[in-house]
Write a protein that holds these residues in place. Sequence first.
Motif, short mmCIF file in Angstrom:
data_model
loop_
_atom_site.label_atom_id
_atom_site.label_comp_id
_atom_site.label_asym_id
_atom_site.label_seq_id
_atom_site.Cartn_x
_atom_site.Cartn_y
_atom_site.Cartn_z
N GLY A 224 -47.32 -30.46 -15.94
CA GLY A 224 -46.29 -30.01 -16.23
C GLY A 224 -45.66 -30.57 -17.47
N VAL A 225 -44.35 -30.41 -18.02
CA VAL A 225 -43.80 -30.98 -19.26
C VAL A 225 -42.35 -31.00 -18.70
CG1 VAL A 225 -43.27 -30.56 -21.41
CG2 VAL A 225 -45.36 -29.64 -20.65
N LEU A 226 -41.78 -32.36 -19.13
CA LEU A 226 -40.39 -32.62 -19.03
C LEU A 226 -39.75 -32.72 -20.22
CD1 LEU A 226 -38.04 -32.82 -16.93
CD2 LEU A 226 -38.56 -35.22 -16.96
N LEU A 227 -38.85 -31.67 -20.82
CA LEU A 227 -38.04 -32.03 -22.07
C LEU A 227 -36.92 -32.75 -21.67
CD1 LEU A 227 -38.15 -28.43 -23.50
CD2 LEU A 227 -39.73 -29.91 -23.87
N VAL A 228 -36.59 -33.73 -22.60
CA VAL A 228 -35.40 -34.78 -22.20
C VAL A 228 -34.75 -34.71 -23.47
CG1 VAL A 228 -34.83 -36.96 -21.44
CG2 VAL A 228 -37.12 -36.15 -20.77
N ASN A 229 -33.35 -34.47 -23.28
CA ASN A 229 -32.12 -34.68 -24.24
C ASN A 229 -31.37 -35.88 -23.71
OD1 ASN A 229 -30.79 -34.16 -26.45
ND2 ASN A 229 -31.05 -32.12 -26.44
N LEU A 230 -30.19 -36.17 -24.60
CA LEU A 230 -29.42 -37.07 -24.30
C LEU A 230 -28.56 -36.75 -22.98
CD1 LEU A 230 -28.14 -39.80 -25.51
CD2 LEU A 230 -26.25 -38.18 -26.52
N GLY A 231 -27.73 -35.71 -22.93
CA GLY A 231 -26.85 -35.39 -21.95
C GLY A 231 -25.61 -35.25 -22.26
N SER A 232 -24.67 -34.90 -21.34
CA SER A 232 -23.33 -34.53 -21.80
C SER A 232 -22.45 -34.79 -20.42
CB SER A 232 -23.25 -33.09 -21.86
OG SER A 232 -21.94 -32.58 -22.10
N PRO A 233 -21.24 -34.73 -20.73
CA PRO A 233 -20.19 -35.18 -19.42
C PRO A 233 -20.26 -33.49 -18.83
CG PRO A 233 -19.10 -35.69 -21.41
CD PRO A 233 -20.45 -35.01 -21.95
N ASP A 234 -19.85 -33.53 -17.49
CA ASP A 234 -19.80 -32.16 -16.93
C ASP A 234 -18.66 -31.26 -17.13
OD1 ASP A 234 -21.96 -32.73 -15.16
OD2 ASP A 234 -20.83 -33.83 -13.73
N SER A 235 -17.68 -32.05 -17.83
CA SER A 235 -16.69 -31.18 -18.38
C SER A 235 -15.89 -31.85 -19.30
CB SER A 235 -15.66 -30.65 -17.15
OG SER A 235 -14.83 -31.88 -16.57
N THR A 236 -14.71 -31.16 -19.71
CA THR A 236 -13.98 -31.92 -20.82
C THR A 236 -12.82 -32.65 -20.21
OG1 THR A 236 -12.54 -30.10 -20.87
CG2 THR A 236 -14.29 -30.39 -22.53
N ASP A 237 -12.90 -32.75 -18.90
CA ASP A 237 -11.87 -33.63 -18.09
C ASP A 237 -11.94 -35.22 -18.39
OD1 ASP A 237 -10.78 -35.54 -15.72
OD2 ASP A 237 -10.18 -33.30 -15.05
N PRO A 238 -11.19 -35.87 -18.82
CA PRO A 238 -11.13 -37.36 -19.01
C PRO A 238 -12.25 -38.11 -17.88
CG PRO A 238 -9.02 -36.74 -19.83
CD PRO A 238 -9.83 -35.55 -18.90
#
Length: 346
Positions: free
Chosen positions: A3-17
Motif C-alpha cells: 500500500g501507499v501512504l501520501l503524507v502532507n503537512l496538515g491543517s486546522p479543522d476550521s478557522t476557529d482560533p
Amino acid sequence: MKGVLLVNLGSPDSTDPKDVKKYLDEFLMDPRVIDVPRWARILLVRGIILNTRPKQSAKAYAKIWWEEGSPLIVLSERLQKKVQSKLNIPVGLAMRYGSMTLKKGIQELVDQGCTEIKTIPLYPQFAMATTETIDVKVDEIIAEHFPHVKITRTAAFSKREDYIKVLSESIGERLENLDYEHLLFSYHGVPERHIRKSDVTNGNCKMDGKCCFKKGSEQHEFCYRHQCEMTTVNVAKFLGLKNGTYSTTFQSRLGFDPWLQPYTDRTIERMGKAGVKKMVVVTPAFVSDCLETLEEIAMEGEEIFHEVGGKEFSVIPCLNDRDDFAQVLANMVEEWRIVDVETAIA
C-alpha cells in the motif's frame, strides 16, 4: 499486500482560533520544527506564540478557506484519488499534524490488508522539519502499534526528471499568457542551523552560496538549500530562462535566528523599489496550495509589491492535483514494486 501512504503537512479543522491554536501547538512543539530544548520550546510556543498567533492565523485562514474546507486538505484528497486511479494497490492519505493523523492513515491501509507500506512525503525537497519529521513519526507509530508492517521510505524527489518536467510545464503554461519582467522562485524558509544539522559530512556545508552548486557532495542528499537551488536551476534550464530574469528566495521565517536568505518579502519590496513592474511568483516547495501560497504570497506579497510601485503581480498555482503530477507519484510506486520483484527473483 502493498500500500501507499501520501503524507502532507496538515491543517486546522476550521478557522476557529481554538482549532488553529490546537494545530499550531502540535506543529510548533515538534522538536524538528523548533529545534530547541523542550523547556525552551514550551516557553516560546505555549508561553508566547500561542497567546497571540492563533487569532492572527485564524484570520489568515479565513481569507483562503474553501466551502469544502482547508485548501491543502481538499487538494491533497483530490490528488490521492488521482494517484489511486493509476494504481491497483491501496493509496492512503495522512497529515503530519492535525486530525488526519499518520496513525489513522496507516490503520486504514492495514485494515485493507496492507503489510508493506511505502510512505511518500509530499515535499519535493528534503528538510528536517518536513520529510525527516514524517519519517521519524512513522517509525515511532510502527514500533508501537504496527510492528508487523514493513515501511519503505521515499527520498526527496526534486531531482527526478519526470517531476522537473511536470513542474516546468506547469510554470511554462502560465508564463505563455503573462507579460513579466522577473520570475521569483519562493521556497519555504528554514533556520540556517537546520541545514548544518542535516550536514552528514559534519562541516562541508559553508552556507556561503557556493557549496550548493559543487558537484558530488554526499551532503546534497539531505541539504534543503541545495535541493531548492537546483530545482530553480533545472526548471530554468528546461524552460530556457535567461539569466537575470529569475531568482530564488525563501519565505515564512519565524523568530529572530538567521534563516535562509534572500527573504521573499524583502526581495519583492526591493525589486518593486528598483523599478520592476511585472512580477510572477512560483512556490516549488509546496505541492498543494495552502496558507503560505494563497495568503502569504498571493495576498501579502502582492500588497507589498503594489505599495512600492509594482503594477502586475501573478502567482502560479502549485501542482495540486494535476494529472501529470499524479503520474509522477504513481511512477515512484511502480519503481518500488519493480525493484521488489527483481529482488525477489534474484
